[in-house]
Write an enzyme that holds these catalytic residues in place. Sequence first.
Site, PDB file in Angstrom:
ATOM      1  N   GLN A  20      49.548  20.455  59.229  1.00  0.00           N
ATOM      2  CA  GLN A  20      49.735  21.911  58.679  1.00  0.00           C
ATOM      3  C   GLN A  20      49.883  22.758  59.905  1.00  0.00           C
ATOM      4  OE1 GLN A  20      50.224  24.602  57.088  1.00  0.00           O
ATOM      5  NE2 GLN A  20      48.923  24.221  55.459  1.00  0.00           N
TER       6      GLN A  20
ATOM      7  N   GLY B  97      50.735  24.924  49.628  1.00  0.00           N
ATOM      8  CA  GLY B  97      49.686  25.331  48.907  1.00  0.00           C
ATOM      9  C   GLY B  97      48.275  25.120  49.397  1.00  0.00           C
ATOM     10  N   GLU B  98      47.989  24.854  50.507  1.00  0.00           N
ATOM     11  CA  GLU B  98      46.766  24.576  51.005  1.00  0.00           C
ATOM     12  C   GLU B  98      45.551  25.734  50.906  1.00  0.00           C
ATOM     13  OE1 GLU B  98      44.138  23.049  55.019  1.00  0.00           O
ATOM     14  OE2 GLU B  98      46.353  22.545  54.932  1.00  0.00           O
ATOM     15  N   ARG B  99      46.026  26.846  51.049  1.00  0.00           N
ATOM     16  CA  ARG B  99      45.209  28.256  50.899  1.00  0.00           C
ATOM     17  C   ARG B  99      44.734  28.043  49.225  1.00  0.00           C
ATOM     18  NH1 ARG B  99      46.002  33.481  49.538  1.00  0.00           N
ATOM     19  NH2 ARG B  99      44.393  34.972  50.331  1.00  0.00           N
TER      20      ARG B  99
ATOM     21  N   GLY C 252      42.610  31.605  36.666  1.00  0.00           N
ATOM     22  CA  GLY C 252      42.984  30.138  37.249  1.00  0.00           C
ATOM     23  C   GLY C 252      44.181  30.237  38.115  1.00  0.00           C
TER      24      GLY C 252
ATOM     25  N   GLN D 223      50.016  29.142  40.561  1.00  0.00           N
ATOM     26  CA  GLN D 223      51.084  28.497  40.865  1.00  0.00           C
ATOM     27  C   GLN D 223      50.969  27.319  41.466  1.00  0.00           C
ATOM     28  OE1 GLN D 223      53.175  30.621  43.854  1.00  0.00           O
ATOM     29  NE2 GLN D 223      54.434  29.116  44.586  1.00  0.00           N
TER      30      GLN D 223
END
Length: 272
Positions: A40, A80-82, A61, A64
């Site tokens: 990453q 979308g690791e964050r 929630g 995305q």
Amino acid sequence: MSKKTGLGRGLGALIRDAGIDDGDQIKFVDIAEIMPREDQPRKSFDDASLKELASSIEDHGILQPLIVRESSEGYQIIAGERRYRAAILAKIDQIPIIVKSVSDQTVQELSIIENIQRQDLNPIEEANAYRQLIDDFDLTQEQLSQKVGKSRSHISNIMRLLNLEPEIKKYLISGEITTSQGRSLLSIKDPKKRMEYLKKLLEKSINIRDIERRSKKKFTQKDIFIRDMEDRLTESLATKVRLIPGKRGGKIEISYFNNDDLERIFDYFKGE
């Protein structure tokens, strides 16, 4: 007690904004089945920012879904690791994902594009990401430019920052000096003097123009063109090329290491 699923309202609009096909299927999986990628491009995550996102996820929630691909151990994050890290903080049990079947090269490109568009990468992370794509997949800077949507000159200028000393890179990573300041330090050829100018920049006793003036470089539009052409010739010939402007015309200085290298360059100009 019901599990937190982490999917909030307004997902359809956000999916379209993210460039995900409407036909892509969203499903929920246990967060333990998801794993980040070791390559990453983003290495540093701000703790305060992650806590804010975790708080938002607890209330609304995950708006995305993560983009993932299947692996032997579950699902590997493409984008979308964050959100994944924040979901762990928020103690989310299940997480929404969209599964894609993509190549290693596409995975790296998508990760870089996502982080660049969100302005999540520091200059050194961005430079290392470009370097890795070029090395791993034998790309030219021009090819990379077309893939990630950044100009070739931007890629070249960012990658030049990798030539700075580790201590200077540390300040670029932390944001204590800017990309422009890092590039200006490259104009100082003596490493010891470069560190002296770094100290003055941190103390705010000098600025970029002072460094440029003292390094005796005039950053005119012509100079930018000359440097760009040097980079392009260096990339094409795979050896150092220096352009020496004169009052009328100029000279091209091409370096070679041995007779075989000279013959390779000669064949290049012959078109063989």
